[in-house]
Design a protein around this motif. Structure first.
Motif: not given
Length: 193
Positions: A32-52
């Motif tokens: 959902e983050i990837a769709r909202e920010l218009d980035i790849s899901q892999a990119n969104a997952s990487y940044h989410v993991r870093t923040l978490a």
């Protein structure tokens, strides 16, 4: 909880700042983050993991999608708490650089709607300590209000806004970036040898 200097550096990326903003109003999955920010899901997952991993995001449930399980994450403003012993001036500078980049992106999206109030302040001032405390208290109150009352993206009846607040005391011994009287003179003017 003290997380050390690495947690601050986790913020030093404009996409991560956008993710924190997005997850203030709603718990979302990486897809959902990837769709909202218009980035790849892999990119969104990487940044989410870093923040978490740095303690900025908390798991806020799971959902089953096409036979798999997707974790939803939320941002709780004010966390993680860091201690003064964890001070990281270089990491702080990197965060401010990322904020500046994100502010430039947002400024390009600025709507000129006269019906809605806007505010812009940029200042380097000397003020009384009690005025400084009051100003920071008011800024914190405004920030907490916006975070508490944030809605999911594109909620009907809401206004898409930007709020960036960075207030900090300056070192009194910090060198000025402004040229001194002598160095600002043209060659041949009195005072230049």
């Amino acid at each position: 909880m003290s997380l050390g200097v690495g947690s601050l550096r986790a913020l030093a990326h404009p996409v991560r700042l956008r993710i924190l903003s997005l997850l203030t109003g709603a718990a979302l999955s990486a897809a959902e983050i990837a769709r909202e920010l218009d980035i790849s899901q892999a990119n969104a997952s990487y940044h989410v993991r870093t923040l978490a991993a740095a303690g900025y995001l908390a798991e806020a449930g799971e959902e089953t999608i096409r036979g798999g399980v997707a974790k939803r994450y939320a941002y709780v403003p004010g966390y993680p708490k860091t201690e003064s012993k964890d001070r990281d001036p270089e990491g702080q500078a990197l965060v401010y650089q990322a904020i500046a980049e994100e502010l430039i992106r947002r400024a390009r999206l600025c709507a000129t709607t006269p019906a809605l109030p806007q505010s812009l302040t940029d200042a380097e001032l000397w003020v009384d300590p009690e005025d400084w405390r009051r100003a920071t208290d008011l800024a914190m109150e405004a920030s907490q209000l916006l975070h508490r009352r944030a809605h999911p993206p594109r909620t009907e009846g809401t206004v898409h806004v930007s709020a960036t607040v960075a207030m900090f005391p300056m070192r009194s011994d910090a060198p000025s970036d402004a040229p001194s009287d002598a160095s600002s003179r043209e060659p041949g003017e009195p005072g230049n040898g």
